[in-house]
Write an enzyme that holds these catalytic residues in place. Structure first.
Site, PDB file in Angstrom:
ATOM      1  N   VAL A  12      20.207  27.825 -20.495  1.00 11.57           N
ATOM      2  CA  VAL A  12      19.772  28.461 -21.730  1.00 11.57           C
ATOM      3  C   VAL A  12      18.250  28.434 -21.867  1.00 11.57           C
ATOM      4  CG1 VAL A  12      19.859  28.291 -24.250  1.00 11.57           C
ATOM      5  CG2 VAL A  12      21.946  28.039 -22.924  1.00 11.57           C
ATOM      6  N   THR A 122      23.823  24.824 -28.568  1.00 10.48           N
ATOM      7  CA  THR A 122      25.013  24.932 -29.413  1.00 10.48           C
ATOM      8  C   THR A 122      25.199  23.614 -30.155  1.00 10.48           C
ATOM      9  OG1 THR A 122      25.990  26.470 -27.867  1.00 10.48           O
ATOM     10  CG2 THR A 122      27.509  25.359 -29.384  1.00 10.48           C
ATOM     11  N   GLU A 156      26.610  32.513 -17.805  1.00 15.91           N
ATOM     12  CA  GLU A 156      26.099  32.094 -16.508  1.00 15.91           C
ATOM     13  C   GLU A 156      26.430  33.162 -15.481  1.00 15.91           C
ATOM     14  OE1 GLU A 156      27.064  27.449 -17.246  1.00 15.91           O
ATOM     15  OE2 GLU A 156      27.203  28.182 -15.195  1.00 15.91           O
ATOM     16  N   LYS A 205      28.283  30.906 -33.470  1.00 12.67           N
ATOM     17  CA  LYS A 205      28.317  30.522 -32.056  1.00 12.67           C
ATOM     18  C   LYS A 205      29.671  29.891 -31.680  1.00 12.67           C
ATOM     19  CE  LYS A 205      27.268  29.334 -27.967  1.00 12.67           C
ATOM     20  NZ  LYS A 205      27.033  30.249 -26.878  1.00 12.67           N
ATOM     21  N   LYS A 252      41.536  39.113 -18.943  1.00 13.07           N
ATOM     22  CA  LYS A 252      41.896  38.985 -17.534  1.00 13.07           C
ATOM     23  C   LYS A 252      42.649  37.662 -17.369  1.00 13.07           C
ATOM     24  CE  LYS A 252      39.991  39.719 -12.931  1.00 13.07           C
ATOM     25  NZ  LYS A 252      41.025  38.915 -12.315  1.00 13.07           N
ATOM     26  N   ALA A 253      43.926  37.805 -17.013  1.00 14.87           N
ATOM     27  CA  ALA A 253      44.740  36.590 -16.841  1.00 14.87           C
ATOM     28  C   ALA A 253      44.308  35.879 -15.562  1.00 14.87           C
ATOM     29  CB  ALA A 253      46.214  36.980 -16.756  1.00 14.87           C
ATOM     30  N   CYS A 261      30.845  25.725 -21.323  1.00 15.11           N
ATOM     31  CA  CYS A 261      30.834  26.146 -22.732  1.00 15.11           C
ATOM     32  C   CYS A 261      32.201  26.144 -23.409  1.00 15.11           C
ATOM     33  CB  CYS A 261      30.213  27.524 -22.828  1.00 15.11           C
ATOM     34  SG  CYS A 261      28.576  27.558 -22.116  1.00 15.11           S
TER      35      CYS A 261
HETATM   36  C1  UGA Z   1      30.481  31.812 -22.159  1.00 11.56           C
HETATM   37  C2  UGA Z   1      30.375  33.049 -23.076  1.00 11.56           C
HETATM   38  O1  UGA Z   1      30.932  34.180 -22.443  1.00 11.56           O
HETATM   39  C3  UGA Z   1      28.903  33.335 -23.435  1.00 11.56           C
HETATM   40  O2  UGA Z   1      28.846  34.398 -24.364  1.00 11.56           O
HETATM   41  C4  UGA Z   1      28.290  32.073 -24.046  1.00 11.56           C
HETATM   42  O3  UGA Z   1      26.918  32.252 -24.350  1.00 11.56           O
HETATM   43  C5  UGA Z   1      28.426  30.929 -23.076  1.00 11.56           C
HETATM   44  O4  UGA Z   1      29.831  30.708 -22.787  1.00 11.56           O
HETATM   45  C6  UGA Z   1      27.805  29.709 -23.708  1.00 11.56           C
HETATM   46  O5  UGA Z   1      28.305  29.255 -24.743  1.00 11.56           O
HETATM   47  O6  UGA Z   1      26.737  29.267 -23.233  1.00 11.56           O
HETATM   48  P1  UGA Z   1      30.196  31.376 -19.525  1.00 11.56           P
HETATM   49  O7  UGA Z   1      30.757  30.019 -19.777  1.00 11.56           O
HETATM   50  O8  UGA Z   1      28.971  31.500 -18.709  1.00 11.56           O
HETATM   51  O9  UGA Z   1      29.861  32.129 -20.921  1.00 11.56           O
HETATM   52  O10 UGA Z   1      31.309  32.199 -18.764  1.00 11.56           O
HETATM   53  P2  UGA Z   1      32.308  33.405 -19.060  1.00 11.56           P
HETATM   54  O11 UGA Z   1      31.904  34.563 -18.252  1.00 11.56           O
HETATM   55  O12 UGA Z   1      32.489  33.615 -20.489  1.00 11.56           O
HETATM   56  O13 UGA Z   1      33.652  32.807 -18.423  1.00 11.56           O
HETATM   57  C7  UGA Z   1      34.212  31.572 -18.868  1.00 11.56           C
HETATM   58  C8  UGA Z   1      35.503  31.277 -18.170  1.00 11.56           C
HETATM   59  O14 UGA Z   1      36.522  32.160 -18.625  1.00 11.56           O
HETATM   60  C9  UGA Z   1      35.480  31.438 -16.648  1.00 11.56           C
HETATM   61  O15 UGA Z   1      36.163  30.351 -16.067  1.00 11.56           O
HETATM   62  C10 UGA Z   1      36.203  32.740 -16.388  1.00 11.56           C
HETATM   63  O16 UGA Z   1      36.841  32.772 -15.141  1.00 11.56           O
HETATM   64  C11 UGA Z   1      37.205  32.732 -17.523  1.00 11.56           C
HETATM   65  N1  UGA Z   1      37.660  34.097 -17.934  1.00 11.56           N
HETATM   66  C12 UGA Z   1      36.797  34.965 -18.504  1.00 11.56           C
HETATM   67  C13 UGA Z   1      38.991  34.449 -17.754  1.00 11.56           C
HETATM   68  O17 UGA Z   1      39.806  33.662 -17.235  1.00 11.56           O
HETATM   69  N2  UGA Z   1      39.400  35.690 -18.166  1.00 11.56           N
HETATM   70  C14 UGA Z   1      38.561  36.565 -18.735  1.00 11.56           C
HETATM   71  O18 UGA Z   1      39.024  37.682 -19.096  1.00 11.56           O
HETATM   72  C15 UGA Z   1      37.228  36.214 -18.916  1.00 11.56           C
END
Ligand code: UGA
Length: 446
Positions: A12, A122, A156, A205, A252-253, A261
């Site tokens: 961040v 956060t 990320e 948030k 997305k399952a 986060c």
């Molecule tokens: C998440 C949020 O998306 C950001 O908006 C937020 O700023 C961030 O946390 C934070 O609080 O700092 P991040 O943890 O980087 O971001 O990753 P995501 O892309 O959101 O994915 C999180 C997890 O969910 C991953 O393990 C991903 O594989 C999983 N995921 C995501 C799914 O299983 N299905 C989906 O449809 C989307």
């Protein structure tokens, strides 16, 4: 142009600092780690984040981006001081505010004039008030301090892109003057700005992350039902997402969410509610579902292969998601732990997360340098992270190199039609299994 200090250079802090310098501000990033600061001064990002090194170098060369371990130098003569240190999860699920408190004291003791303190980290609702009190109590000199909540929504792996293309910038302030300053700082991003009070900004948030985690656990539960009833969760998600009220994203399952986060923020929100005298049942269930989902591949493998004792299992992917080397709360950790407990051997490969993985994964896991090396001679393969590299694998590699061509895909990396010709048994999430037997029958009838 404003003069800005950023305390903390994790995902961040560093991305925020670099992005603010890129839109023209004079930014000084402060970190206590001398070696890390030296690397950053040379334009080298300590984290893997696409596009970050280039942007760092560009702005260092332009003279707008500086790094220091010296707090006096860092906080002196600044218009705004951003707090972007970690708020890790404590054993009891609450957020650990140690680093926040330390920075607040640091700012108080090192500032040289009036300053607006901006909280990017956060933090539980009410923390900005606490930051304000801590600064006032430790203030050296007679300065006017304002505190603003400005939560971060970047992901990320696409943090640089998100910093310039976010959906909104939330500014929580109790004074119009402070809100206007942060609005002015952020204007060049050209992103919609939403101004509110401090506590609502803090809540936005947590509510956003908890809602996204809820979407994921929801679709994962639907996928488990699809598995039992012979429906295809991908089609279900598309059909649902076409409804604008639902939205297509985060449906997305897979094998559950990980990262630094969602797991931390959902459990913090449950604790925040508890402290406020409320049981947040929904988020507690979201967390329970996720825990169960992380071990789904192991359960499927036991069902299909029986006992896993002595089986060699190729683990493809370790990071919690692609395009990052972050291992925090990655499903790979729980999966390997469970496989080892079942008496299986685990051979793991990740395109970039292996050095980090060695600190997070249980002992006894073997690491190799390519997907093919992991697959070669293994009894079965688990796909844990949806890296492009795995999506682009020739499926024949599974049929040729596995002892028994059975693949368990936790991220639905392949099209079912493509798999039908691959001569493998293929089990994914919420989609009908494809087996060699069934493909043979089909080719006979066609
Ligand atoms: C998440 C949020 O998306 C950001 O908006 C937020 O700023 C961030 O946390 C934070 O609080 O700092 P991040 O943890 O980087 O971001 O990753 P995501 O892309 O959101 O994915 C999180 C997890 O969910 C991953 O393990 C991903 O594989 C999983 N995921 C995501 C799914 O299983 N299905 C989906 O449809 C989307």
């Amino acid at each position: 142009m404003k003069k800005i200090a950023v305390a903390g250079t994790g995902y961040v802090g560093l991305v925020t600092g670099v992005a603010l310098s890129d839109i023209g501000h004079e930014v000084t990033c402060i970190d206590i780690d001398e070696a890390k600061v030296k690397r950053m001064q040379a334009g080298e990002s300590p984290i893997y984040e696409p596009g970050l090194d280039e942007l760092m170098t560009k702005n260092i060369e332009a003279g707008r981006l500086h790094f220091t371990t010296n707090h006096r130098e860092g906080f002196a003569n600044k218009d705004a001081a951003y707090i972007a240190v970690g708020t890790p999860e404590k054993e009891d699920g609450t957020a650990d505010l140690r680093f926040i408190e330390a920075v607040a004291k640091d700012i108080a003791q090192n500032l040289t004039g009036d300053i607006t303190v901006v909280t990017k980290s956060t933090v539980p609702v009410g923390t900005n008030d606490y930051i304000n009190e801590t600064i006032q109590e430790n203030l050296a000199g007679n300065h006017n301090i304002e505190v603003v909540s400005n939560p971060e929504f970047l992901r990320e792996g696409s943090a640089v892109f998100d910093a310039f293309n976010g959906d909104r910038i939330v500014i929580g302030a109790d004074s119009e003057k402070a809100a206007s300053l942060i609005e002015e700082i952020n204007k060049p991003f050209g992103i919609a700005i939403y101004k509110t009070d401090i506590r609502s900004a803090e809540m936005i948030k947590y509510a956003s992350n908890a809602f996204l985690a809820t979407k994921i656990s929801f679709i994962n539960e639907i996928s488990n039902l699809c598995d039992r009833l012979g429906a295809n969760v991908e089609d279900v998600a598309i059909g649902m997402g076409m409804d604008g009220r639902i939205g297509a994203q985060f449906l997305k399952a897979g094998i559950g969410y990980g990262g630094s986060c969602f797991p931390k923020d959902t459990s913090a929100l449950v604790k925040i509610a508890e402290t406020a005298g409320m049981e947040f049942e929904l988020i507690q269930s979201v967390m329970n579902v996720n825990k169960k989902q992380q071990l789904l591949l192991v359960e499927k493998a036991k069902e299909v292969l029986g006992n896993l004792n002595g089986k060699k299992i190729a683990l493809l992917g370790l990071a919690f998601k692609p395009n990052t080397d972050d291992m925090r709360e990655s499903p790979a950790i729980a999966i390997s732990g469970s496989l080892l407990a079942e008496g299986a051997e685990v051979v793991a490969y990740d395109p970039i997360a292996t050095p980090n993985a060695k600190f997070f994964m249980p002992g006894g896991v073997e690491y190799v340098n390519s997907a093919e090396e992991a697959i070669n001679g293994a009894d079965t393969a688990f796909i844990v992270t949806d890296w492009e590299e795995f999506k682009n694998l020739e499926l024949s590699v599974f049929a040729e190199k596995l002892q028994e061509p059975v693949v368990f895909d936790g991220r639905n990396c392949y099209d079912l039609k493509q798999v039908k010709d691959a001569n493998i048994d293929y089990y994914s999430i919420g989609r009908p299994a494809v087996t060699r037997e069934e493909a043979k029958e089909l080719s006979k009838t066609n």
